[in-house]
Design a protein around this motif. Structure first.
Motif, PDB file in Angstrom:
ATOM      1  N   ARG A   1       0.825  -1.215   0.000  1.00  0.00           N
ATOM      2  CA  ARG A   1       0.000   0.000   0.000  1.00  0.00           C
ATOM      3  C   ARG A   1       0.860   1.267   0.000  1.00  0.00           C
ATOM      4  O   ARG A   1       0.475   2.286  -0.577  1.00  0.00           O
ATOM      5  N   MET A   2       2.019   1.213   0.619  1.00  0.00           N
ATOM      6  CA  MET A   2       2.933   2.368   0.554  1.00  0.00           C
ATOM      7  C   MET A   2       3.432   2.571  -0.866  1.00  0.00           C
ATOM      8  O   MET A   2       3.549   3.702  -1.338  1.00  0.00           O
ATOM      9  N   LEU A   3       3.716   1.472  -1.558  1.00  0.00           N
ATOM     10  CA  LEU A   3       4.138   1.569  -2.957  1.00  0.00           C
ATOM     11  C   LEU A   3       3.018   2.137  -3.826  1.00  0.00           C
ATOM     12  O   LEU A   3       3.257   2.941  -4.735  1.00  0.00           O
ATOM     13  N   ALA A   4       1.777   1.751  -3.514  1.00  0.00           N
ATOM     14  CA  ALA A   4       0.633   2.232  -4.291  1.00  0.00           C
ATOM     15  C   ALA A   4       0.253   3.671  -3.957  1.00  0.00           C
ATOM     16  O   ALA A   4      -0.511   4.298  -4.695  1.00  0.00           O
ATOM     17  N   GLY A   5       0.763   4.178  -2.827  1.00  0.00           N
ATOM     18  CA  GLY A   5       0.396   5.535  -2.413  1.00  0.00           C
ATOM     19  C   GLY A   5      -0.836   5.578  -1.535  1.00  0.00           C
ATOM     20  O   GLY A   5      -1.361   6.660  -1.253  1.00  0.00           O
ATOM     21  N   LEU A   6      -1.288   4.412  -1.083  1.00  0.00           N
ATOM     22  CA  LEU A   6      -2.482   4.348  -0.238  1.00  0.00           C
ATOM     23  C   LEU A   6      -2.145   4.471   1.245  1.00  0.00           C
ATOM     24  O   LEU A   6      -3.038   4.628   2.072  1.00  0.00           O
ATOM     25  N   GLU A   7      -0.861   4.358   1.582  1.00  0.00           N
ATOM     26  CA  GLU A   7      -0.371   4.617   2.936  1.00  0.00           C
ATOM     27  C   GLU A   7       0.818   5.565   2.836  1.00  0.00           C
ATOM     28  O   GLU A   7       1.650   5.432   1.932  1.00  0.00           O
ATOM     29  N   GLU A   8       0.896   6.524   3.751  1.00  0.00           N
ATOM     30  CA  GLU A   8       2.037   7.431   3.776  1.00  0.00           C
ATOM     31  C   GLU A   8       3.256   6.723   4.353  1.00  0.00           C
ATOM     32  O   GLU A   8       3.144   5.882   5.240  1.00  0.00           O
ATOM     33  N   ILE A   9       4.428   7.089   3.858  1.00  0.00           N
ATOM     34  CA  ILE A   9       5.687   6.534   4.349  1.00  0.00           C
ATOM     35  C   ILE A   9       6.127   7.359   5.560  1.00  0.00           C
ATOM     36  O   ILE A   9       6.134   8.590   5.513  1.00  0.00           O
ATOM     37  N   SER A  10       6.477   6.678   6.647  1.00  0.00           N
ATOM     38  CA  SER A  10       6.955   7.392   7.839  1.00  0.00           C
ATOM     39  C   SER A  10       8.401   7.834   7.675  1.00  0.00           C
ATOM     40  O   SER A  10       8.805   8.877   8.185  1.00  0.00           O
ATOM     41  N   GLU A  11       9.169   7.020   6.964  1.00  0.00           N
ATOM     42  CA  GLU A  11      10.591   7.323   6.769  1.00  0.00           C
ATOM     43  C   GLU A  11      11.107   6.492   5.612  1.00  0.00           C
ATOM     44  O   GLU A  11      10.622   5.381   5.373  1.00  0.00           O
TER      45      GLU A  11
ATOM     46  N   LEU B   1       0.313  -4.540  -8.893  1.00  0.00           N
ATOM     47  CA  LEU B   1       0.304  -4.846  -7.467  1.00  0.00           C
ATOM     48  C   LEU B   1      -0.912  -5.729  -7.170  1.00  0.00           C
ATOM     49  O   LEU B   1      -2.027  -5.395  -7.567  1.00  0.00           O
ATOM     50  N   MET B   2      -0.682  -6.835  -6.485  1.00  0.00           N
ATOM     51  CA  MET B   2      -1.774  -7.767  -6.183  1.00  0.00           C
ATOM     52  C   MET B   2      -1.762  -8.096  -4.699  1.00  0.00           C
ATOM     53  O   MET B   2      -0.775  -8.630  -4.192  1.00  0.00           O
ATOM     54  N   ASP B   3      -2.860  -7.774  -4.010  1.00  0.00           N
ATOM     55  CA  ASP B   3      -2.961  -7.976  -2.569  1.00  0.00           C
ATOM     56  C   ASP B   3      -3.916  -9.135  -2.271  1.00  0.00           C
ATOM     57  O   ASP B   3      -5.126  -8.969  -2.230  1.00  0.00           O
ATOM     58  N   GLU B   4      -3.346 -10.335  -2.113  1.00  0.00           N
ATOM     59  CA  GLU B   4      -4.100 -11.564  -1.839  1.00  0.00           C
ATOM     60  C   GLU B   4      -5.318 -11.716  -2.756  1.00  0.00           C
ATOM     61  O   GLU B   4      -6.450 -11.902  -2.276  1.00  0.00           O
ATOM     62  N   PRO B   5      -5.114 -11.660  -4.077  1.00  0.00           N
ATOM     63  CA  PRO B   5      -6.267 -11.677  -4.988  1.00  0.00           C
ATOM     64  C   PRO B   5      -6.975 -13.024  -5.085  1.00  0.00           C
ATOM     65  O   PRO B   5      -8.081 -13.092  -5.616  1.00  0.00           O
ATOM     66  N   LEU B   6      -6.369 -14.098  -4.569  1.00  0.00           N
ATOM     67  CA  LEU B   6      -6.969 -15.426  -4.714  1.00  0.00           C
ATOM     68  C   LEU B   6      -7.606 -15.941  -3.431  1.00  0.00           C
ATOM     69  O   LEU B   6      -8.149 -17.045  -3.408  1.00  0.00           O
ATOM     70  N   SER B   7      -7.574 -15.153  -2.367  1.00  0.00           N
ATOM     71  CA  SER B   7      -8.002 -15.663  -1.065  1.00  0.00           C
ATOM     72  C   SER B   7      -9.505 -15.950  -0.990  1.00  0.00           C
ATOM     73  O   SER B   7      -9.949 -16.681  -0.110  1.00  0.00           O
ATOM     74  N   ASN B   8     -10.292 -15.376  -1.905  1.00  0.00           N
ATOM     75  CA  ASN B   8     -11.741 -15.619  -1.891  1.00  0.00           C
ATOM     76  C   ASN B   8     -12.160 -16.818  -2.741  1.00  0.00           C
ATOM     77  O   ASN B   8     -13.347 -17.121  -2.838  1.00  0.00           O
TER      78      ASN B   8
ATOM     79  N   ASN C   1       7.463   9.170  -3.296  1.00  0.00           N
ATOM     80  CA  ASN C   1       6.947   9.389  -1.933  1.00  0.00           C
ATOM     81  C   ASN C   1       5.732  10.303  -1.892  1.00  0.00           C
ATOM     82  O   ASN C   1       4.779  10.056  -1.154  1.00  0.00           O
ATOM     83  N   ASP C   2       5.777  11.387  -2.668  1.00  0.00           N
ATOM     84  CA  ASP C   2       4.711  12.392  -2.625  1.00  0.00           C
ATOM     85  C   ASP C   2       3.870  12.415  -3.903  1.00  0.00           C
ATOM     86  O   ASP C   2       3.099  13.356  -4.121  1.00  0.00           O
ATOM     87  N   VAL C   3       3.998  11.389  -4.735  1.00  0.00           N
ATOM     88  CA  VAL C   3       3.240  11.333  -5.986  1.00  0.00           C
ATOM     89  C   VAL C   3       1.868  10.704  -5.693  1.00  0.00           C
ATOM     90  O   VAL C   3       1.793   9.651  -5.051  1.00  0.00           O
ATOM     91  N   PRO C   4       0.768  11.301  -6.133  1.00  0.00           N
ATOM     92  CA  PRO C   4      -0.563  10.724  -5.912  1.00  0.00           C
ATOM     93  C   PRO C   4      -0.671   9.341  -6.554  1.00  0.00           C
ATOM     94  O   PRO C   4      -0.018   9.062  -7.566  1.00  0.00           O
ATOM     95  N   PRO C   5      -1.494   8.453  -5.978  1.00  0.00           N
ATOM     96  CA  PRO C   5      -1.624   7.087  -6.517  1.00  0.00           C
ATOM     97  C   PRO C   5      -1.944   7.059  -8.010  1.00  0.00           C
ATOM     98  O   PRO C   5      -1.392   6.229  -8.746  1.00  0.00           O
ATOM     99  N   LYS C   6      -2.806   7.959  -8.476  1.00  0.00           N
ATOM    100  CA  LYS C   6      -3.229   7.942  -9.876  1.00  0.00           C
ATOM    101  C   LYS C   6      -2.101   8.270 -10.841  1.00  0.00           C
ATOM    102  O   LYS C   6      -2.185   7.970 -12.034  1.00  0.00           O
ATOM    103  N   ASP C   7      -1.037   8.891 -10.324  1.00  0.00           N
ATOM    104  CA  ASP C   7       0.070   9.292 -11.190  1.00  0.00           C
ATOM    105  C   ASP C   7       1.291   8.390 -11.064  1.00  0.00           C
ATOM    106  O   ASP C   7       2.364   8.704 -11.582  1.00  0.00           O
ATOM    107  N   ARG C   8       1.152   7.266 -10.378  1.00  0.00           N
ATOM    108  CA  ARG C   8       2.306   6.384 -10.156  1.00  0.00           C
ATOM    109  C   ARG C   8       2.462   5.324 -11.242  1.00  0.00           C
ATOM    110  O   ARG C   8       3.418   4.542 -11.209  1.00  0.00           O
ATOM    111  N   ASP C   9       1.527   5.249 -12.162  1.00  0.00           N
ATOM    112  CA  ASP C   9       1.564   4.278 -13.254  1.00  0.00           C
ATOM    113  C   ASP C   9       1.622   2.843 -12.723  1.00  0.00           C
ATOM    114  O   ASP C   9       2.426   2.023 -13.157  1.00  0.00           O
ATOM    115  N   ILE C  10       0.750   2.580 -11.738  1.00  0.00           N
ATOM    116  CA  ILE C  10       0.614   1.234 -11.197  1.00  0.00           C
ATOM    117  C   ILE C  10      -0.856   0.827 -11.312  1.00  0.00           C
ATOM    118  O   ILE C  10      -1.740   1.675 -11.470  1.00  0.00           O
ATOM    119  N   ALA C  11      -1.112  -0.466 -11.250  1.00  0.00           N
ATOM    120  CA  ALA C  11      -2.486  -0.971 -11.201  1.00  0.00           C
ATOM    121  C   ALA C  11      -2.546  -2.013 -10.101  1.00  0.00           C
ATOM    122  O   ALA C  11      -1.616  -2.806  -9.928  1.00  0.00           O
TER     123      ALA C  11
END
Length: 366
Positions: free
Chosen positions: A47-57, A156-163, A68-78
């Motif tokens: 989530r830090m890589l995706a920009g959904l959590e701020e990095i503390s350090e 980025l895939m966060d446990e996509p098969l767990s369901n 670090n300060d780039v909005p999620p929509k501009d990070r070119d990730i899915a």
């Protein structure tokens, strides 16, 4: 396409380090898997890589770009989440196209991308359906398709098969591995399932309590775990551990587990010499514990007596649970075995595949 770099990254919630000093370089087109138990920091790292959590350090780079300060929509990730988060009132086509419409991609280009992604995933016949008309596996494909159409630098895939149910998970992880090879894009995948990690990852990052325990290829993690935690987490059933003391008698080095002892192979004795007389943790994987009546060729055998408590017939093998006075352990026996619950029987340990760990630090003794 792009590489990803975590550079001394921390994430703190109050006084708690959810992620501590994470440093990883993910190569372009690599498939990296974060694995570990619940609460180890793997999803937070994603989530830090995706920009959904701020990095503390620390710093995170996508390619050469500090994000670090780039909005999620501009990070070119899915990103594909555990909950597929499909819009229930939209068709599959519109779900996949929605993000592109927001970015004002031309209609013809949207159509091309959606149909191409649907073809890759084998869901062309589902484009007019609503999510409620789909099975769990089909919804999972739609969620992946929605990510594909963006043509990102990093998936980025966060446990996509767990369901999904067990059979569908096996099929889906194969499809995702094929998809990675076909797209040639960097994949970063989070799971608590070590089987998924072992079968899918180019490399695996094992986390515990927010700290990176080991980063290596699946085979090296299995053959050369860096510590007790990694050794116990990778492999199913888990590695057997025995509290032991390293001793030497008549020039032969033994692992003494109180109610049994086994000889250390000569080629390893010099490596373990500094630990003579000290307490250690002795590890042996179930697949390296055999029925003495059906030993595989080329092993270094050592007989360990015990009593059989439980057996589990798996068809291709029999999981055999042993008890000694001070220990319990599991062996994976040949299906031809004639073991009987409640009887005494010896197991054959293949000492060429033994593991030894420092009891204080829990690090592997090389």
């Amino acid at each position: 396409m792009a590489s990803v770099t975590y550079e001394h990254v921390y994430k703190r919630f109050g006084d708690v380090n959810a992620v501590a000093d994470l440093s990883i370089e993910v190569a372009d087109k690599e498939f990296l898997v974060f694995v570990g138990p619940s609460g180890c920091g793997k999803s937070t790292s994603l989530r830090m890589l995706a920009g959904l959590e701020e990095i503390s350090e620390g710093n995170i780079y996508i390619g050469d770009r500090l994000v670090n300060d780039v909005p999620p929509k501009d990070r070119d990730i899915a990103m594909v989440f555990q909950s597929y988060a499909l819009y229930p009132h939209m068709t599959v086509y519109d779900n996949m196209a929605f993000g592109l419409k927001l970015r004002k991609v031309p209609k013809q280009e949207i159509d091309r991308r959606v149909k191409e992604a649907a073809g890759i995933l084998g869901i062309e016949h589902l484009l007019d359906r609503k999510p409620k008309q789909l099975s769990g596996g089909q919804r999972q494909r739609v969620a992946v398709g929605r990510a594909i159409v963006r043509e990102p630098n990093v998936f980025l895939m966060d446990e996509p098969l767990s369901n999904l149910d067990a059979k569908l998970r096996v099929q889906a992880r194969t499809e995702i591995s094929k998809l990675h090879l076909r797209l040639g894009t960097t994949f970063i995948y989070v799971t608590h399932d070590q089987t998924e990690a072992m079968t899918m990852g180019t490399r695996i990052a094992v986390l515990k309590d927010g700290i990176l325990q080991q980063l290596d290829t699946p085979q090296n993690l299995y053959d050369r775990p860096g510590n007790v935690f990694v050794a116990g987490f990778i492999g199913s059933p888990a590695m057997n551990f025995f509290e032991a003391t390293l001793i030497q008698e008549n020039g032969i080095t033994y692992v003494d587990c109180k109610d049994f002892r086994v000889a250390v192979p000569e080629d390893r004795a010099s490596t373990y010499k500094p630990y003579l007389g000290k307490e250690v943790v002795f590890g042996m994987r179930p697949e390296h514990i055999h029925d003495p009546d059906f030993p595989p060729p080329g092993i270094t055998p050592a007989l360990v007596p015990g009593k059989i408590e439980v057996t589990e017939l798996m068809g291709n093998e029999v999981l055999t649970y042993f008890a000694t006075d001070n220990h319990t352990f599991i062996g994976r026996f040949d299906p031809r075995t004639k073991v009987v619950i409640g009887t005494s029987k010896s197991a054959t340990f293949d000492m060429s595949r033994m593991h030894l760990f420092d009891k204080q630090t829990e690090k592997a003794i090389r």
